[in-house]
Design an enzyme around this catalytic site. Structure first.
Site, PDB file in Angstrom:
ATOM      1  N   LYS A  13      29.917 100.277  40.243  1.00  0.00           N
ATOM      2  CA  LYS A  13      29.380 101.183  39.206  1.00  0.00           C
ATOM      3  C   LYS A  13      29.762 100.704  37.812  1.00  0.00           C
ATOM      4  O   LYS A  13      28.931 100.633  36.921  1.00  0.00           O
ATOM      5  CB  LYS A  13      29.916 102.623  39.397  1.00  0.00           C
ATOM      6  CG  LYS A  13      29.587 103.256  40.711  1.00  0.00           C
ATOM      7  CD  LYS A  13      30.113 104.682  40.783  1.00  0.00           C
ATOM      8  CE  LYS A  13      31.629 104.771  40.735  1.00  0.00           C
ATOM      9  NZ  LYS A  13      32.314 104.144  41.887  1.00  0.00           N
ATOM     10  N   ARG A  88      31.807 113.621  40.109  1.00  0.00           N
ATOM     11  CA  ARG A  88      32.323 113.202  41.415  1.00  0.00           C
ATOM     12  C   ARG A  88      32.375 114.370  42.387  1.00  0.00           C
ATOM     13  O   ARG A  88      32.768 114.179  43.539  1.00  0.00           O
ATOM     14  CB  ARG A  88      33.736 112.647  41.235  1.00  0.00           C
ATOM     15  CG  ARG A  88      33.805 111.121  41.203  1.00  0.00           C
ATOM     16  CD  ARG A  88      35.265 110.737  41.104  1.00  0.00           C
ATOM     17  NE  ARG A  88      35.562 109.393  41.479  1.00  0.00           N
ATOM     18  CZ  ARG A  88      35.726 108.399  40.618  1.00  0.00           C
ATOM     19  NH1 ARG A  88      35.537 108.575  39.335  1.00  0.00           N
ATOM     20  NH2 ARG A  88      36.080 107.208  41.056  1.00  0.00           N
ATOM     21  N   ARG A 127      39.776  93.311  43.158  1.00  0.00           N
ATOM     22  CA  ARG A 127      39.466  93.677  41.763  1.00  0.00           C
ATOM     23  C   ARG A 127      40.670  93.384  40.871  1.00  0.00           C
ATOM     24  O   ARG A 127      41.808  93.698  41.209  1.00  0.00           O
ATOM     25  CB  ARG A 127      39.115  95.164  41.680  1.00  0.00           C
ATOM     26  CG  ARG A 127      39.013  95.669  40.247  1.00  0.00           C
ATOM     27  CD  ARG A 127      38.162  96.898  40.100  1.00  0.00           C
ATOM     28  NE  ARG A 127      38.667  98.055  40.797  1.00  0.00           N
ATOM     29  CZ  ARG A 127      37.995  99.211  40.886  1.00  0.00           C
ATOM     30  NH1 ARG A 127      36.806  99.341  40.332  1.00  0.00           N
ATOM     31  NH2 ARG A 127      38.502 100.230  41.544  1.00  0.00           N
TER      32      ARG A 127
HETATM   33  P1  ADP Z   1      33.447 100.777  40.652  1.00  0.00           P
HETATM   34  O1  ADP Z   1      33.290 100.963  39.173  1.00  0.00           O
HETATM   35  O2  ADP Z   1      32.274 101.294  41.441  1.00  0.00           O
HETATM   36  O3  ADP Z   1      34.752 101.293  41.184  1.00  0.00           O
HETATM   37  P2  ADP Z   1      33.638  97.917  39.974  1.00  0.00           P
HETATM   38  O4  ADP Z   1      32.425  97.717  39.127  1.00  0.00           O
HETATM   39  O5  ADP Z   1      34.960  97.916  39.299  1.00  0.00           O
HETATM   40  O6  ADP Z   1      33.455  99.216  40.933  1.00  0.00           O
HETATM   41  O7  ADP Z   1      33.611  96.775  41.107  1.00  0.00           O
HETATM   42  C1  ADP Z   1      34.631  96.708  42.126  1.00  0.00           C
HETATM   43  C2  ADP Z   1      35.005  95.245  42.383  1.00  0.00           C
HETATM   44  O8  ADP Z   1      33.899  94.561  42.966  1.00  0.00           O
HETATM   45  C3  ADP Z   1      35.369  94.477  41.115  1.00  0.00           C
HETATM   46  O9  ADP Z   1      36.372  93.541  41.445  1.00  0.00           O
HETATM   47  C4  ADP Z   1      34.055  93.783  40.727  1.00  0.00           C
HETATM   48  O10 ADP Z   1      34.311  92.598  39.980  1.00  0.00           O
HETATM   49  C5  ADP Z   1      33.462  93.486  42.103  1.00  0.00           C
HETATM   50  N1  ADP Z   1      31.999  93.534  42.131  1.00  0.00           N
HETATM   51  C6  ADP Z   1      31.173  94.327  41.405  1.00  0.00           C
HETATM   52  N2  ADP Z   1      29.873  94.094  41.703  1.00  0.00           N
HETATM   53  C7  ADP Z   1      29.881  93.137  42.658  1.00  0.00           C
HETATM   54  C8  ADP Z   1      28.845  92.462  43.412  1.00  0.00           C
HETATM   55  N3  ADP Z   1      27.550  92.762  43.232  1.00  0.00           N
HETATM   56  N4  ADP Z   1      29.229  91.546  44.317  1.00  0.00           N
HETATM   57  C9  ADP Z   1      30.550  91.265  44.519  1.00  0.00           C
HETATM   58  N5  ADP Z   1      31.556  91.847  43.863  1.00  0.00           N
HETATM   59  C10 ADP Z   1      31.236  92.774  42.939  1.00  0.00           C
HETATM   60  P1  AMP Z   2      37.540 105.156  38.561  1.00  0.00           P
HETATM   61  O1  AMP Z   2      38.017 104.315  37.437  1.00  0.00           O
HETATM   62  O2  AMP Z   2      36.180 105.752  38.328  1.00  0.00           O
HETATM   63  O3  AMP Z   2      37.638 104.464  39.910  1.00  0.00           O
HETATM   64  O4  AMP Z   2      38.526 106.418  38.636  1.00  0.00           O
HETATM   65  C1  AMP Z   2      39.910 106.252  38.918  1.00  0.00           C
HETATM   66  C2  AMP Z   2      40.539 107.601  39.279  1.00  0.00           C
HETATM   67  O5  AMP Z   2      40.430 108.511  38.170  1.00  0.00           O
HETATM   68  C3  AMP Z   2      39.892 108.344  40.465  1.00  0.00           C
HETATM   69  O6  AMP Z   2      40.361 107.896  41.724  1.00  0.00           O
HETATM   70  C4  AMP Z   2      40.310 109.781  40.147  1.00  0.00           C
HETATM   71  O7  AMP Z   2      41.675 110.019  40.484  1.00  0.00           O
HETATM   72  C5  AMP Z   2      40.203 109.838  38.618  1.00  0.00           C
HETATM   73  N1  AMP Z   2      38.846 110.258  38.194  1.00  0.00           N
HETATM   74  C6  AMP Z   2      37.935 109.513  37.502  1.00  0.00           C
HETATM   75  N2  AMP Z   2      36.796 110.207  37.296  1.00  0.00           N
HETATM   76  C7  AMP Z   2      36.986 111.421  37.903  1.00  0.00           C
HETATM   77  C8  AMP Z   2      36.167 112.577  38.079  1.00  0.00           C
HETATM   78  N3  AMP Z   2      34.898 112.638  37.593  1.00  0.00           N
HETATM   79  N4  AMP Z   2      36.682 113.635  38.749  1.00  0.00           N
HETATM   80  C9  AMP Z   2      37.947 113.598  39.227  1.00  0.00           C
HETATM   81  N5  AMP Z   2      38.752 112.544  39.126  1.00  0.00           N
HETATM   82  C10 AMP Z   2      38.296 111.457  38.469  1.00  0.00           C
END
Ligand code: ADP
Ligand code: AMP
Length: 213
Positions: A13, A88, A127
């Site tokens: 995301k 969420r 990550r």
């Molecule tokens: P989210 O915001 O949904 O938690 P991230 O965007 O931080 O996820 O992505 C999670 C991990 O996967 C990061 O290490 C990112 O660099 C990697 N990643 C993101 N998109 C892809 C993809 N299309 N293919 C492989 N790895 C990816």
């Molecule tokens: P993220 O960076 O989106 O993976 O969020 C990291 C952590 O922040 C999550 O695991 C939650 O503990 C908290 N968090 C982020 N966004 C929300 C949300 N909309 N509602 C509740 N907790 C959140």
């Protein structure tokens, strides 16, 4: 254009939201980033949020909703935004719908970045996040040019505490229980679009651009 990114933790995301923000010139609003900035700054909000985040739990709705509504009320969000990590829960989505409704406005697209659970632990344990600018990488799939150094600002990259495998499994469980129902919620509103998040990040982005136009 008002966009919501849906998907499991680690689905990509944030990666896609940053690319959308740049192409369409709208702010990237991540509640996770806001909480992490507050933890770094040791604010009362940060201290409160940390208790939940360290265990992979959700920060309570009351706290999260207020932060988000304050953020999107700022001037730079007037022409739209891409929300990453919010809503969420169904109650969070309902508050957002009502707040927009009052302004005669609505979410235009909810994009679900679909990635099976099997891929998630690998995504998150690989990550790495920049301690300074928040840019994210993956040690195998999206590596920085120099190991452990951010391409954008030269700072150190770290593994987030909540990306350790034991916490990831808890976050995934909470995702299925509390966040996945949002897929039906936004399907009902006629704005849900699903993309295959297992593809290469540029191919995922091309699919998203195909949707947004
Ligand atoms: P989210 O915001 O949904 O938690 P991230 O965007 O931080 O996820 O992505 C999670 C991990 O996967 C990061 O290490 C990112 O660099 C990697 N990643 C993101 N998109 C892809 C993809 N299309 N293919 C492989 N790895 C990816
Ligand atoms: P993220 O960076 O989106 O993976 O969020 C990291 C952590 O922040 C999550 O695991 C939650 O503990 C908290 N968090 C982020 N966004 C929300 C949300 N909309 N509602 C509740 N907790 C959140």
């Amino acid at each position: 254009m008002k966009i919501i990114m849906l998907g499991a933790p680690g689905a990509g995301k944030g990666t896609q939201a940053k690319m959308i923000a740049e192409k369409y010139q709208i702010p990237h609003v991540s509640t996770g980033d806001i909480f992490r900035a507050n933890i770094k700054g040791q604010t009362p909000l940060g201290m409160e949020a940390k208790k939940y985040m360290d265990e992979g739990k959700l920060v309570p709705d009351e706290l999260t909703v207020k932060i988000l509504l304050d953020r999107v009320a700022q001037d730079d969000c007037k022409n739209g935004y891409v929300l990453d990590g919010f809503p969420r829960t169904i109650p969070q989505a309902e508050v957002l719908t009502e707040a927009l409704d009052k302004m005669g406005d609505k979410i235009d697209y909810a994009i679900d970045v679909a990635v099976p659970d099997e891929n998630i632990v690998n995504r998150m344990s690989g990550r790495r996040a920049c301690v300074t600018c928040g840019a994210t990488y993956h040690i195998v799939h999206i590596p920085p040019k120099v190991e452990n150094i951010c391409d954008k600002c030269g700072s150190e990259l770290i593994l987030r505490d909540d990306d350790k495998p034991e916490t990831v499994l808890n976050r995934l469980k909470i995702y299925h229980e509390q966040t996945q129902p949002l897929i039906d919620y936004y399907t009902g509103k006629g704005v849900l679009k699903t993309v295959d998040g297992t593809k290469d990040m540029n191919d995922v982005f091309a699919d998203i651009v195909g949707i947004l136009g």
